[in-house]
Design a protein around this motif. Structure first.
Motif, PDB file in Angstrom:
ATOM      1  N   UNK A  87       0.831  -1.206   0.000  1.00 29.21           N
ATOM      2  CA  UNK A  87       0.000   0.000   0.000  1.00 29.21           C
ATOM      3  C   UNK A  87       0.863   1.252   0.000  1.00 29.21           C
ATOM      4  N   UNK A  88       1.971   1.221   0.749  1.00 32.57           N
ATOM      5  CA  UNK A  88       2.859   2.377   0.820  1.00 32.57           C
ATOM      6  C   UNK A  88       3.476   2.673  -0.539  1.00 32.57           C
ATOM      7  N   UNK A  89       3.877   1.622  -1.253  1.00 27.00           N
ATOM      8  CA  UNK A  89       4.440   1.817  -2.589  1.00 27.00           C
ATOM      9  C   UNK A  89       3.406   2.449  -3.519  1.00 27.00           C
ATOM     10  N   UNK A  90       2.166   2.004  -3.392  1.00 28.31           N
ATOM     11  CA  UNK A  90       1.089   2.561  -4.215  1.00 28.31           C
ATOM     12  C   UNK A  90       0.858   4.032  -3.882  1.00 28.31           C
ATOM     13  N   UNK A  91       0.841   4.355  -2.585  1.00 31.25           N
ATOM     14  CA  UNK A  91       0.614   5.738  -2.164  1.00 31.25           C
ATOM     15  C   UNK A  91       1.751   6.639  -2.637  1.00 31.25           C
ATOM     16  N   UNK A  92       2.990   6.158  -2.506  1.00 27.19           N
ATOM     17  CA  UNK A  92       4.130   6.977  -2.917  1.00 27.19           C
ATOM     18  C   UNK A  92       4.103   7.242  -4.420  1.00 27.19           C
ATOM     19  N   UNK A  93       3.643   6.247  -5.183  1.00 29.85           N
ATOM     20  CA  UNK A  93       3.497   6.459  -6.623  1.00 29.85           C
ATOM     21  C   UNK A  93       2.437   7.518  -6.909  1.00 29.85           C
ATOM     22  N   UNK A  94       1.331   7.449  -6.158  1.00 29.50           N
ATOM     23  CA  UNK A  94       0.264   8.433  -6.341  1.00 29.50           C
ATOM     24  C   UNK A  94       0.727   9.825  -5.919  1.00 29.50           C
ATOM     25  N   UNK A  95       1.496   9.889  -4.826  1.00 29.53           N
ATOM     26  CA  UNK A  95       2.007  11.179  -4.356  1.00 29.53           C
ATOM     27  C   UNK A  95       2.925  11.798  -5.405  1.00 29.53           C
ATOM     28  N   UNK A  96       3.778  10.967  -6.015  1.00 24.12           N
ATOM     29  CA  UNK A  96       4.683  11.471  -7.050  1.00 24.12           C
ATOM     30  C   UNK A  96       3.893  12.055  -8.219  1.00 24.12           C
ATOM     31  N   UNK A 179       7.031  19.662   5.208  1.00 29.90           N
ATOM     32  CA  UNK A 179       7.084  18.883   3.963  1.00 29.90           C
ATOM     33  C   UNK A 179       7.433  17.431   4.252  1.00 29.90           C
ATOM     34  N   UNK A 180       8.338  17.223   5.217  1.00 31.76           N
ATOM     35  CA  UNK A 180       8.689  15.851   5.603  1.00 31.76           C
ATOM     36  C   UNK A 180       7.480  15.137   6.191  1.00 31.76           C
ATOM     37  N   UNK A 181       6.728  15.844   7.027  1.00 31.25           N
ATOM     38  CA  UNK A 181       5.547  15.236   7.641  1.00 31.25           C
ATOM     39  C   UNK A 181       4.494  14.902   6.599  1.00 31.25           C
ATOM     40  N   UNK A 182       4.327  15.783   5.599  1.00 38.83           N
ATOM     41  CA  UNK A 182       3.315  15.534   4.571  1.00 38.83           C
ATOM     42  C   UNK A 182       3.654  14.310   3.732  1.00 38.83           C
ATOM     43  N   UNK A 183       4.938  13.959   3.671  1.00 36.02           N
ATOM     44  CA  UNK A 183       5.352  12.792   2.883  1.00 36.02           C
ATOM     45  C   UNK A 183       5.556  11.551   3.739  1.00 36.02           C
ATOM     46  N   UNK A 196       9.752  11.117  -5.362  1.00 37.15           N
ATOM     47  CA  UNK A 196       9.698   9.714  -4.965  1.00 37.15           C
ATOM     48  C   UNK A 196      10.881   9.389  -4.058  1.00 37.15           C
ATOM     49  N   UNK A 197      10.594   8.641  -3.000  1.00 37.82           N
ATOM     50  CA  UNK A 197      11.671   8.239  -2.100  1.00 37.82           C
ATOM     51  C   UNK A 197      12.523   7.175  -2.772  1.00 37.82           C
ATOM     52  N   UNK A 198      13.849   7.384  -2.758  1.00 37.70           N
ATOM     53  CA  UNK A 198      14.738   6.433  -3.417  1.00 37.70           C
ATOM     54  C   UNK A 198      15.726   5.775  -2.459  1.00 37.70           C
ATOM     55  N   UNK A 199      15.959   6.398  -1.283  1.00 38.60           N
ATOM     56  CA  UNK A 199      16.945   5.803  -0.371  1.00 38.60           C
ATOM     57  C   UNK A 199      16.797   6.425   1.010  1.00 38.60           C
ATOM     58  N   UNK A 200      16.922   5.586   2.037  1.00 39.10           N
ATOM     59  CA  UNK A 200      16.988   6.060   3.418  1.00 39.10           C
ATOM     60  C   UNK A 200      18.302   5.592   4.022  1.00 39.10           C
ATOM     61  N   UNK A 201      19.034   6.518   4.633  1.00 38.17           N
ATOM     62  CA  UNK A 201      20.335   6.191   5.180  1.00 38.17           C
ATOM     63  C   UNK A 201      21.427   6.900   4.401  1.00 38.17           C
ATOM     64  N   UNK A 202      22.652   6.462   4.615  1.00 36.02           N
ATOM     65  CA  UNK A 202      23.798   7.053   3.921  1.00 36.02           C
ATOM     66  C   UNK A 202      24.183   6.138   2.764  1.00 36.02           C
ATOM     67  N   UNK A 203      23.983   6.575   1.524  1.00 32.01           N
ATOM     68  CA  UNK A 203      24.333   5.714   0.390  1.00 32.01           C
ATOM     69  C   UNK A 203      25.835   5.721   0.145  1.00 32.01           C
ATOM     70  N   UNK A 204      26.320   4.668  -0.472  1.00 35.89           N
ATOM     71  CA  UNK A 204      27.697   4.712  -0.952  1.00 35.89           C
ATOM     72  C   UNK A 204      27.731   5.629  -2.168  1.00 35.89           C
ATOM     73  N   UNK A 205      28.907   6.039  -2.582  1.00 40.92           N
ATOM     74  CA  UNK A 205      28.999   6.912  -3.756  1.00 40.92           C
ATOM     75  C   UNK A 205      28.463   6.210  -4.999  1.00 40.92           C
ATOM     76  N   UNK A 206      28.737   4.912  -5.106  1.00 39.86           N
ATOM     77  CA  UNK A 206      28.241   4.157  -6.261  1.00 39.86           C
ATOM     78  C   UNK A 206      26.718   4.091  -6.252  1.00 39.86           C
TER      79      UNK A 206
END
Length: 215
Positions: A87-96, A179-183, A196-206
């Motif tokens: 459901x969250x994936x569906x909502x995030x797609x709709x939000x985008x 804005x963070x709360x709304x998302x 669209x959310x793509x990553x949570x945390x610290x990504x590597x450079x790659x």
């Protein structure tokens, strides 16, 4: 307890409780000698659970499935978690999609108010102003929600380096801001691209390059 007390303790109307019973979400209550429905503490917990699921807009079919798992003596959270992820994936797609539409409407209104729209051959300058989502504007917007921590600073630095040559717009936003709360952002750092959310945390450079850099 009678149904009125159950309603008072849960904040759910008597008619809603009876509806839950008709839908099979609540078991048939016991009857007192005088014929009144009689409920226990387990019914209070069950009604509160149903009400919470409905506030989260779970369909009755899903609520019934979770209750069946619970009635079978198992913990339903695993099934619920899978449903929530979907459901969250569906909502995030709709939000985008709504974010894209909001941006398009805002651009058209601003163009109209500034007098830059040509209405010569259109019934309405705003509605006739070309494609809704102009293809020529392909620059991405990268947003990093941060809490001011060391990991957040590192994530921002990695993101800036990853997109330094592609001309993307980078916005650094507070993780506890409106804005963070709304998302629904609950973790920081959290990286978004084009709504669209793509990553949570610290990504590597790659990882940052693969996720954020334009083709």
């Amino acid at each position: 307890m009678k149904i009125g007390e159950l309603s008072h303790r849960t904040g759910i109307s008597v008619s809603a409780i009876r509806y839950y019973e008709r839908q099979g979400l609540l078991g048939e209550p016991e009857r007192s000698e005088s014929g009144y429905r009689s409920y226990g503490e387990s019914d209070v917990e069950r009604v509160l659970l149903i009400a919470s699921a409905k506030r989260l807009r779970f369909p009755l079919k899903t609520i019934r499935l979770c209750l069946e798992v619970l009635d079978g003596g198992e913990e339903p959270c695993r099934e619920v978690a899978a449903i929530v992820r979907k459901r969250l994936a569906q909502i995030e797609s709709e939000v985008a999609e709504w974010n894209r539409l909001r941006m398009a409407l805002r651009q058209r209104l601003q163009a109209y108010e500034s007098g830059s729209l040509d209405a010569e051959n259109a019934l309405c300058a705003i509605l006739g102003a070309g494609p809704i989502f102009p293809k020529e504007n392909t620059m991405s917007t990268i947003e990093v929600f941060t809490a001011g921590c060391t990991n957040c600073d590192e994530a921002v630095s990695i993101v800036r380096e990853a997109v330094s040559t592609c001309g993307c717009e980078i916005r650094v936003l507070p993780a506890d801001g409106p804005e963070a709360k709304s998302r629904g952002v609950t973790l920081a750092p959290c990286i978004w691209k084009n709504g669209e959310r793509v990553f949570c945390g610290v990504p590597s450079r790659a990882e940052a390059i693969a996720l954020l850099r334009e083709e």
